[in-house]
Design a protein around this motif. Structure first.
Motif: not given
Length: 323
Positions: A116-125, A287-300
């Motif tokens: 359910t979390s298909r998007a890769l992190r930016r650093d992994r890409v 496809y446009a759901r915010v990733s877990d990494d994106g959520l943490r970055r937004y919160q910070a």
């Protein structure tokens, strides 16, 4: 008791340890080589280094029993990665004439639970795109991520379809619509190196010349090589990413990741629909759901306490400087 006749080494075939060593030597990506070695080294340890690799042909039940005993209790992902490693090695050994059958005929890949979390992190890409993979693969992966196009659409491109000056091309979307896709600097820098002046034929080509049965429009007239298939492209990407803890990944994840990252950067719905080629907002939503990494970055970034702390630090620094 009759005399035991020991065949000379040439008649016995190739030692399993040597067959494994030679095969692993063909894998240029260190990550993948290490992952495949985990399965193949265990095969050598349990079956014996001096075993004739052709013996595996004659004992498919033993091979499947051994594999299930070693990895049967593991997760579907681990089970499938180990099976892929052995299957790839057996395919190579058949090409060399060391095997004639399939020792893994009793085994089947297991269905993996949905991710359910298909998007890769930016650093992994960035790590994948900046790897030491062959040039053709890196061009394809850059183009898939930067354009967020479907792999099938990009693989059907011919060289004349490209507008390298404007960094774009016209593809045939699902459903038959003709639309423009566009890429960025990563693709633009690598593409000329792969083309080496080619003006015709499929954009992405196989390593070998095409078989006589391949359609003419899928063959490069200059080299005689065929259009790279989706199946082969997907296999290469999964092999390259099998070494990651949450790998292997699929080509579709590059598209998914780009759309997710664009959404996190604030791209509007019309832009996301143009990127994806979707005609329905509902289709785009997954496809446009915010990733877990994106959520943490937004919160910070939006944390008011963090902003106050930052403002206080600026105040202190400026006053200390005045003193």
């Amino acid at each position: 008791m009759g005399r035991v006749h020991v065949l000379p080494a040439a008649a016995r075939g190739v030692r399993l340890a040597d067959a494994v060593r030679i095969y692993l030597g063909t894998i240029t990506v260190a990550n993948t080589r290490a992952t495949y070695a985990a399965a193949l080294d265990r095969l050598v340890a349990d079956f014996g280094a001096d075993t004739d690799v052709a013996q595996l042909d004659r004992e498919p039940d033993r091979v499947s029993g051994w594999f299930t005993f070693v990895w049967g209790a593991k997760s579907a992902k681990t089970f499938n990665i180990r099976l892929t490693a052995l299957g790839s090695a057996c395919g190579y050994w058949r090409e060399q004439g060391w095997l004639t059958g399939d020792p893994l005929v009793r085994l089947r890949a297991r269905p993996a639970p949905p991710d359910t979390s298909r998007a890769l992190r930016r650093d992994r890409v960035a790590e994948i795109l900046g790897s030491d993979a062959p040039l053709r693969e890196r061009v394809l992966w850059h183009m898939l991520y930067e354009s967020s196009a479907r792999a099938e659409e990009v693989l059907m491109l011919d060289v004349p379809d490209l507008d390298t000056t404007n960094r774009c091309a016209v593809v045939t979307r699902k459903g038959g619509a003709r639309e423009v896709i566009a890429w960025q600097t990563g693709t633009a820098r690598l593409l000329p190196r792969m083309l080496t002046g080619r003006k015709s034929g499929p954009l992405f080509l196989t390593d070998r010349k095409a078989r006589p049965s391949v359609a003419t429009n899928d063959i490069d007239p200059a080299s005689g090589r065929a259009r790279l298939s989706y199946r082969r492209a997907a296999e290469l990407f999964e092999t390259h990413t099998a070494g990651y803890a949450d790998g292997p990944y699929t080509l579709h994840q590059l598209r998914h990741s780009r759309l997710t990252h664009a959404a996190e950067e604030g791209a509007s719905t019309p832009v996301l629909m143009k990127l994806s080629g979707h005609t329905s907002v509902r289709s785009l939503a997954k496809y446009a759901r915010v990733s877990d990494d994106g959520l943490r970055r937004y919160q910070a970034d939006s944390d008011p306490a963090a902003r106050r702390q930052s403002s206080f630090a600026i105040y202190i620094t400026s006053h200390v400087g005045d003193a």
